[in-house]
Each structure stands twice: as C-alpha cells, then as structure tokens.
Design a protein around this motif. Structure first.
Motif: not given
Lengths: 347, 284
Positions: A2-3, A192-199, A204, B72, B75, B82, B86, B100, B102-104
């Motif tokens: 999904r990611r 950085k915003a992506y790196m604070v998700t489980p992704g 990426y 991970r 998260f 931030f 960004n 975003f 979709q990232m969780f």
C-alpha cells in the motif's frame, strides 16, 4: 505494498506536473522525426577518386583501370585540368594522373591541401602497390568471417543509429530526470516528513526507480516502433531498457545522496553523463574497443540494445549487459539506502 | 510515555556537544514544553526522539520501547509537525495529506476534516506552491494529525500564524490532550508554553537548567511585587514594591495605613523573566 502504491501515485503525479512525461513524448517525437526525415538512409563518408590516363600504354594500365572501374568512388576524367576543376567543386575528392615512364606506371596525386599525413601516406602506399599490381597476389590474403549472418551494413543508416538514441534518450535522460526529482524533494525537505512515518528509505527510492523505468520504456517503445518498426526482440529490448534504467537511476540516487542542491551536483551530473556517453564513439567502429571504453557499462549496453533492435546472432551481449547492469545497480541501490540514512543524520 | 536519560549528541563526534546530559520524563497525556533560544539544542533533542538523528549516547524510550531497537511501526503512533513547511509543493493540500495517510498502517483521519480544522478547506484543491507561509504551516500541522498520534511532536506550531489561527491551533492541541495525546512542544514562544504546557524544560547551550510547571517556576523563581498608585502630599505617586523585602513590606504597610490608595496590582514574573533569570539568555 500500500505504501509503495502511495509513493508511486505521488511520484507519478509530481513527475507529470513537472512535465516529465511531456518532455519524454516531445523529445521522442523530435528524435523520431529527425531519424525518419532528416538522417539519410545511406551515408557515404568515402573520398571520391578522380583519375585520368596521360599517354599510357593501354596494356600496362589495364589491370589498374579494371580495379578502378570496380568501385563507384572512382571516376575517370579526360584530363588533369578536368580533375582540378571537379576537385574545386567537390572538396571530398582527390585526383590521380596516371602516366608512363620507362615502361613503368607512375602516379601524380592531386590533393585538396587539408589532408593529414596519415591520409597522404595511405594514398602513397596504395599507389605503390598499384604500380606493382602485376606482382600482387590477392589469393594470399584470406578473410575469415566469424559471423557470416551478421551484416549490420545492410541496415539503413538512419535506422542503425536507433540503438544510440535508445541509449541516450531514455537511459541518460532518466539519469537527469531522477537527479532533478531527488534534488527538488531535498530542497522541499519532504524526505524528513516521510522518515517520521513507518515508510522506509528503500521503498522511497524504489518508487522513483519504477517511475524512471516507466518513462524509459515509454520512450524506448515510441522511438523503436516509429523508426525501426515492430520487428525487434521486444522481450530483450524491454529487459535491457529496464536494466539500463535501473543502473542509471541507482547511479543518480547515489549521486543525489552526496549533495544538497542540484547546482552543487551539476558538474558531477554532466561529468558522469559524458563518461557514460563516451562508448558511443565505438558504435560505428566496433574494432575500436580499448579497455577504458569497454569497462564503461554503457559500452555493452549500447551493443545489447543494437542486438535487441536488430536481432543478430550475438545474444550473449544482451545477457551479459543485463547481468552487469543489474548487479551494479543493486550495489549502488544498497549504497544509496545507506547514504541517504547518513545524509539525513547530517542535516 | 517518553523517557530520556543522560542524552548526549555531538555533530562533530567529539566533546563539542550540541546536547549534553539531558534527562527528562513525560507522562501520558502531558504537554511538555521544551523551551530555549535558537541553537540551544531543542531541535537536536527532538530529531533524536523522532529518529532523524542517531542516538549516540544516553537512553531514550518512547511508549516503553528503546528507540535503538524500535521497529518503524512505532511511527504509527507518532505525529510530527515540523517548523519548516516541508510539504510537496506540486501536490494540493488534500493530496499531501492523502499521500501521508497511505504511509501509515493504522486507521487515519479524513484529510478534508483535518484541513477544515485548520481553516484550509477552501484551499484543499490548490497546489501547496500557491499557499502562503501561514497556510503551509497549518498544512504541516494538519499533516501531523493524519494518523491520530498518541505521541505528538510539535516544533513551533504557531510560528508565523495570526492571533486567531494561533488560538485555533492552541484549542486543537488542548483537545488532543483531553483525548489522551502526549505532546512534546518545542518553542521559544513563552506565551504559548505558559498557556499550554503542564511542565516546561529550559534548555540553553545543550543543557537543561530547569524543569517544572510554569506556575511552580514562577513561584519558585519569580519575585512577588506590587505596583501601588496613591496620593501623597497632594500628588499622585506610583511605586513598585517587593513583597519579600522587609523595607518594601514596611513601606507598603504605611501606604495602606494612610488610606489614600488609588490602584494596587500584584505583579507576577513572566515565564520569559524566569528564563532570563535562570539562564542569563533571552529567547530569540
């Protein structure tokens, strides 16, 4: 999954809005038009020879005349004056006046004046052998063809350059596209915003590689269909394009991890693009294959593309190229993942 | 919920520490303010907590999990707003939030609902590149709520916002706290900290100089003073007197006895005053 789909959707949208797809279509259309309408089907790079006989015994000159008449580049004129006049009109010609002296053939060579020493020497050696043509034993020279079926010479010149376009446009352009995309996101600081998700970083980067592969395939298919047609080894062509795109994308990503802006990386982008383009010099002269050229991965890739577009009997170069590009790409991909993690920690 | 013990960090991998021996604990549902001027070590500490910087020395655990070994998936319960806007400028506001979401791998909020909360519903379909600085800040704030985080890191969430929007953001933070969210608020805005935070930590030069509730800090370090306007010898006189110094206390008693007071106001030290008193630095 999904990611990855989410990342793909985002990357394709960003690429579309940055006109990446439009650029690919426009550049492909221009290259197709140039190949089909501007580049000639036949290209002669040979020098024309204009010759005349000045009071020569016909029996003495017969073997030479027979040799000259067998080549379309050779043209017989009536006099030395006629040769000079023709040479002034066509700079890609040299003249030869054949005369007799002490029952021996003699040659007077008329040149334009810009020929280099090597050309002059080659001409002198040729004429020296012609002067002794009666002693020349052609049967002592044997030519062995390793591959009798391979005759790229039969391919129209404008089509024969297609593999170069396929190397340059989809793969090299992909390198520039990916570098642009990476630096745009670096400047936005969105990673950085992506790196604070489980992704994960690897997802990426993979999403961007898939985008570049799709752009490369679009370009490759368009250029191939509209220049060469559909009679190509599609399976291998697609596999080679994917491998080439994978290699160039991973290289662009690795490069992107060392710099924080495209202006700082530009000299490297141009330099690497130039190095990757160098093997093109060997495309029409395969015998020109010094080691420094053949170690560049695009050397094999170029001939692999030619093999896929004009199927011959050397499939080994395709498999070798795919394996090398896949392996190099994998190494650079792993290095990119590590490098991105480090560069994030640096910021 | 968040536990930090003897945290050190050096960008140059030597004894030149950006963060030095920092320790604190944040309970579930608490709003913890991390206050200090620019370059004090606030962002470094926050980056370590959210995994953007590697933990070099010390211990950090979030929700009971050591971040060195954290998966991970952790998260999924963390939200980060931030200070820098960004966002993907080529995507619209709603596309940014949808991406975003979709990232969780946990149920996420409706992107449009979040945009409405921060007053961006009318700009939802506009590209972020057309947003003003304040709108971008709100978009980043809205994005940090997309996964309904139970641990919420906010870095200068009201920076560049007008008073009305600031008030809306403060209300959202309070509501989230009521729903059980733990908030780590990094700011140099003492008014926001004073209004929102249950406890604050003062950090300068990478070191924490005080941790307590704003009220306790003020009681502990603030000097109680009073401003009195009274008539003396036929003229209006204004005096500021300490309520702790003997001479001032006697003077105040005499003014009260005279019975000619016009106005009298107690003066509390602000959190900023306490910060300056404790650290010797201003918040800039």
């Amino acid at each position: 999954m999904r990611r990855l789909l989410g990342l793909l959707s985002k990357d394709f949208t960003v690429a579309y809005r940055n006109y990446f797809f439009l650029i690919v279509f426009v550049v492909a259309a221009l290259l197709i038009a140039a190949t089909v309408f501007l580049v000639p089907e036949q290209l002669s790079t040979g020098t024309g020879i204009l010759y005349t006989l000045d009071e020569v015994d016909s029996s003495l000159a017969k073997p030479v005349i027979a040799l000259f008449e067998g080549h379309k580049e050779y043209k017989r004129l009536d006099s030395k004056e006629a040769i000079v006049e023709q040479m002034k009109k066509n700079k890609n010609t040299v003249g030869i006046v054949i005369y007799e002296e002490q029952e021996q053939l003699r040659f007077e060579v008329i040149m334009q004046g810009f020929e280099n020493e090597r050309s002059k020497n080659a001409m002198a050696l040729t004429l020296e052998s012609l002067a002794n043509i009666g002693q020349l034993q052609a049967e002592s020279i044997e030519t062995v063809l390793l591959d009798k079926d391979m005759d790229y010479g039969k391919i129209a010149f404008n089509k024969s350059i297609v593999p170069l376009l396929l190397l340059n446009e989809p793969i090299m352009l992909g390198f520039i596209f990916l570098a642009t995309l990476i630096f745009m996101e670096r400047e936005e600081d969105t990673i950085k915003a992506y790196m604070v998700t489980p992704g994960r970083i690897k997802e990426y980067l993979l999403s961007k590689i898939i985008l570049m592969m799709v752009l490369s395939l679009i370009s490759t298919i368009l250029i191939t269909v509209f220049t060469v047609g559909i009679d190509v080894n599609w399976l291998m062509l697609i596999a080679i394009t994917i491998a080439g795109s994978w290699f160039s994308s991973c290289m662009a990503m690795l490069l992107g991890s060392f710099f924080d802006s495209i202006s700082k990386a530009m000299i490297w982008i141009l330099g690497i693009s130039l190095v990757l383009s160098v093997p093109m010099a060997a495309y029409f002269v395969p015998s020109f294959s010094p080691a420094y050229l053949t170690v560049i991965p695009t050397y094999d890739l170029m001939f692999a593309l030619r093999e896929a577009v004009f199927p011959g009997t050397n499939p080994a170069v395709m498999y070798r190229s795919i394996l090398i590009l896949a392996a190099l790409g994998a190494i650079m991909y792993a290095m990119s993942v590590l490098s991105y993690k480090r560069s994030l920690a640096r910021d | 919920m968040i536990r930090v013990k003897n945290l050190y960090h050096s960008y140059t991998n030597d004894s030149n520490y950006a963060v030095k021996d920092v320790s604190f604990e944040i309970s579930k549902g608490e709003i913890f303010g991390f206050l200090g001027p620019s370059g004090a070590g606030k962002s470094t500490t926050q980056k370590i907590l959210i995994g953007l910087l590697q933990l070099q020395r010390g211990e950090v655990s979030i929700d009971g999990k050591d971040i060195r070994n954290a998966n991970r998936k952790l998260f999924n319960s963390i939200g980060v707003s931030f200070e820098r806007a960004n966002v993907y400028k080529k995507l619209t506001g709603i596309e940014n939030l949808s991406f975003f979401a979709q990232m969780f791998s946990v149920p996420t909020e409706d992107p449009l609902k979040l945009l409405k909360m921060v007053g961006l519903q009318d700009a939802a379909s506009k590209k972020a590149s057309s947003y003003s600085k304040g709108m971008l800040q709100r978009l980043v704030f809205a994005r940090s709520m997309i996964n309904n985080p139970s641990i919420w890191f906010l870095d200068e969430p009201t920076s560049g916002l007008d008073p009305t929007t600031t008030s809306v953001i403060k209300d959202i933070i309070r509501n989230r706290q009521k729903q059980g969210a733990t908030v780590f608020l990094t700011t140099h805005n003492m008014h926001i900290a004073e209004e929102l935070c249950d406890r604050v930590a003062f950090i300068t030069n990478g070191e924490i100089s005080a941790i307590d509730s704003p009220r306790s800090l003020k009681l502990k370090y603030g000097e109680k003073r009073v401003i009195v306007e009274h008539i003396e010898a036929g003229e209006l006189t204004k005096e500021e007197l300490s309520l702790t110094e003997e001479a001032n206390k006697e003077r105040l008693s005499s003014i009260i006895s005279a019975g000619k007071i016009e106005t009298m106001h107690t003066q509390e030290a602000s959190l900023e005053d306490i910060f300056i008193k404790l650290t010797g630095k201003e918040l800039k």
